[in-house]
Design an enzyme around this catalytic site. Structure first.
Site, PDB file in Angstrom:
ATOM      1  N   GLU A  54      -2.025   2.483  -0.141  1.00 26.23           N
ATOM      2  CA  GLU A  54      -2.299   3.185  -1.397  1.00 26.23           C
ATOM      3  C   GLU A  54      -2.891   4.565  -1.098  1.00 26.23           C
ATOM      4  OE1 GLU A  54      -4.747   0.434  -3.597  1.00 26.23           O
ATOM      5  OE2 GLU A  54      -3.020  -0.713  -4.256  1.00 26.23           O
ATOM      6  N   GLU A  69       2.370  -5.232  -4.445  1.00 28.35           N
ATOM      7  CA  GLU A  69       1.193  -5.991  -4.884  1.00 28.35           C
ATOM      8  C   GLU A  69       1.388  -6.344  -6.344  1.00 28.35           C
ATOM      9  OE1 GLU A  69      -2.650  -4.259  -4.194  1.00 28.35           O
ATOM     10  OE2 GLU A  69      -2.349  -4.067  -2.039  1.00 28.35           O
TER      11      GLU A  69
END
Ligand SMILES: *[C@@H]1O[C@H](CO)[C@@H](O)[C@H](O)[C@H]1NC(C)=O
Ligand SMILES: *[C@@H]1O[C@H](CO)[C@@H](O)[C@H](O)[C@H]1NC(C)=O
Ligand SMILES: *[C@@H]1O[C@H](CO)[C@@H](O)[C@H](O)[C@H]1NC(C)=O
Length: 629
Positions: free
Chosen positions: A180, A260
């Site tokens: 991320e 995710e």
């Protein structure tokens, strides 16, 4: 001639068999290719460092039985390189064994190699000693001092994982670089391409690299790395087609992947346990699969942040994560299938073949009747026999003391006449501090509650002790340079306290073994109450041990050890976690004795009796009442 042709056909067949084990991206047809055939994965996250190694096989098998064809794990640098140049690939960190276990079960592996992982782990998986080398090190950027340690680590890690790449006969189909990264706002292109090139060189271009970013256009743009597959994160209720469109703006073709997909969410101490409804999860999961996308469920099995593994977040304030990483996941913290497991399995079964065989059932649990615990040492007793105090004119951080986790006792004797009362100020306290004068508690400083000052009554010549707890380094965002302890001047009234003695409190196995020794019992007791160690022994009734949960009702805050294994932090008075998971493998069979030790910081539920008690129960409580419930 005919024979020669025959021979060359055989040779060609053999070569193509070798070549056929290949995992690639087909950008034209928006899919992965496994051995030349279109492929998509439905995967689940499990972190090897959060599950007892004895249970890896069991948990991955249960994931396979849910219809998954892959698992995903982070690699935690801090656990693998606890000090610079010292490497650990044993026990909970035996990554090769974990990869082999997945391979034996015919499950593919998606490896998220960091260096930064977040994962609600201390410092997002970065080693604490980076902060000792330079508290202001520019993590997650192409900064020479940081990159040097990253490259050192990867030169060790990548050679370990290379044999496990799919193309080399192993289970790893893809490797994620960074994590991320788009959420940092740093967007350092040189850093991203350095990681890509380093992986490509060391893994000889034999694996698909990818990045994962949050589901905003800015995060995807900042994280996107040339020649690396871009993937996205989002949970239940998201607008799937809209988010996949954001990905398409960065990457016009290629397989769509949600790396995710959240079936639950993380917890913080003092805030209600996160729960996510199965109906919404099944709906969004179905939409993702209808897009022909690949997906990874984060977490499919959360497990436990044993020891001091849990990290913290910086929201409106500092928020520490509890020991349990149950995550409201399809497999519970103890690895049992929940109703969500079966709901998701059914949804997956509409797209992928489900394996035959009996479905997993909850494992049996045991309870153990109340165990008498006796106070064996105050924190001062323990500190006096078990440490190497450091003396300095000013307070030193945990990092400078090379004491990564747990507790440090800071002591200073007042060498001037203070006012009455006098205000003690500890700026930047990290994270929680118990202040004592002559070993009597004056109050608690708290980063979470932004309490940095306390009025105290103290006389010249008296000693102020400050027991500081590291509650877990920040694991996300811009606060990850998160030093612990005290590292600014401490003032009493308008004057600095000079001359400090710092005593790290060791809580490793070897130090804990001494807890019951006579050395401690013979020491003068300074204080009748916490902070102190409480210890008890018990023998199991049956030869076979089962998983169980340490119930801490009545205790306030501390750390629990079973046979010298650190079960983790407890804090039942703020919840939501009230019990600690105690896996069966930690118990010794009869007639051997088992030992439980609590380091209780605030209050033991036995002030007027000789013994306190604690018990093990069959059902966990991770959703207890909290101050904000
Ligand atoms: C703490 O460690 C840093 C990095 O090694 C060093 O620069 C600094 O001088 C140390 N501070 C003290 C007070 O020793
Ligand atoms: C999803 O987003 C698109 C725009 O990208 C919009 O047209 C559509 O109505 C949204 N769907 C829902 C259910 O909100
Ligand atoms: C999914 O794949 C099928 C078969 O290749 C194709 O017919 C369909 O259009 C694809 N759906 C999407 C949303 O791309």
């Amino acid at each position: 001639m005919a024979q020669n042709i025959f021979a060359s056909v055989i040779v060609l067949t053999c070569i193509s068999m070798v070549l056929s084990r290949k995992f690639t991206v087909d950008y034209e047809n928006n899919c992965f290719l496994k051995d030349g055939k279109p492929f998509r994965y439905v995967s689940g996250s499990i972190h090897y460092f959060r599950v007892p190694p004895e249970f890896w096989h069991d948990r991955i098998y249960k994931m396979k039985m849910a219809g998954l064809n892959a698992i995903q794990t982070y690699v935690e640098w801090s656990g693998h390189e606890p000090e610079p140049g010292t490497y650990n690939f044993d026990g909970y960190y035996d990554l090769p064994k974990f990869l082999k276990t997945a391979h034996d079960l015919d499950m593919l592996v998606i490896l998220r190699a960091g260096p930064f992982i977040d994962a609600e782990r201390d410092m997002g998986g970065l080693p604490y000693w980076l902060l000792r080398i330079d508290p202001n090190m520019k993590f997650r950027s192409y900064d020479a001092s940081y990159i040097k340690y990253v490259d050192n680590w990867y030169s060790i890690l990548l050679q370990r994982i290379e044999p496990y790449l799919y193309n080399n006969g192993g289970p790893i189909i893809t490797v994620q670089i960074e994590n991320e990264y788009g959420s940092t706002g740093i967007c350092d292109a040189q850093y991203k391409s350095h990681l890509r090139d380093f992986f490509n060189v060391h893994l000889k271009g034999q694996v698909v690299l990818f990045t994962t970013d949050g589901s905003s256009q800015s995060a995807l743009m900042c994280g996107k790395t040339d020649q690396v597959l871009s993937t996205v994160d989002f949970g239940s209720g998201a607008n799937v087609s809209e988010i996949f469109n954001y990905v398409r703006w960065q990457q016009a073709s290629g397989p769509l992947v949600n790396s995710e997909f959240y079936p639950g969410w993380l917890d913080h101490w003092g805030a209600p346990h996160a729960e996510v409804d199965s109906k919404g999860i099944v709906k969004t999961l179905t939409e993702i699969l209808m897009h022909n996308a690949s997906v990874n469920v984060y977490m499919f099995h959360g497990g436990t942040s044993f020891g001091f593994g849990a990290g913290s977040n910086l929201g409106d304030t500092f928020q520490a994560c509890p020991t349990s990483y149950d995550y409201d996941a399809p497999l519970s913290e103890a690895g049992d299938p929940t109703p969500k497991y079966f709901a998701m399995r059914e949804a997956i079964g509409k797209f992928l073949p489900l394996p035959p065989g009996p479905l997993p059932e909850p494992a049996p649990k045991m309870s153990i009747p109340p165990i008498a615990l006796k106070k064996v040492a105050s924190i001062w007793d323990y500190a006096s026999v078990n440490n190497n105090p450091v003396v300095s004119p000013f307070p030193l951080s945990f990092e400078n003391l090379s004491h990564p986790y747990g507790f440090v006792l800071y002591s200073s004797t007042v060498d001037f006449i203070p006012s009455d009362p006098a205000v003690l100020t500890v700026k930047g306290i990290a994270d929680r501090a118990y202040v004592y004068v002559k070993k009597v508690l004056q109050g608690i400083l708290s980063r979470e509650h932004k309490i940095e000052t306390i009025p105290i009554k103290v006389l010249q010549g008296e000693t102020i002790d400050i027991l500081v707890e590291n509650e877990g380094r920040v694991c996300f965002g811009n606060g990850i340079n998160d030093r612990k302890g005290i590292f600014q001047n401490v003032t009493l009234g308008s004057k600095n306290l000079r001359k400090w003695t710092m005593t790290p409190i060791p809580l490793d196995e070897a130090s804990l073994r001494e807890i019951n020794s006579n050395i401690l019992l013979n020491k003068k007791e300074y204080s009748l109450h916490a902070p102190a160690f409480y210890s008890g022994e018990f023998v199991l009734q049956n030869k076979t041990s089962y998983d169980t949960f340490l119930h801490l009702q009545g205790w306030h805050k501390g750390v629990a050890f079973l046979n010298n294994f650190n079960l983790g932090r407890y804090w039942p008075i703020v919840g939501p976690q009230v019990t600690l998971y105690a896996p069966s493998v930690l118990f010794k069979p009869p007639p051997e004795k088992n030992k439980i030790v609590l380091l209780e910081l605030e209050h033991a539920p036995c002030s007027n009796q000789k013994y306190c008690t604690v018990e093990f129960v069959q059902n966990p409580t991770v959703n207890g009442t909290t101050p904000t419930s």
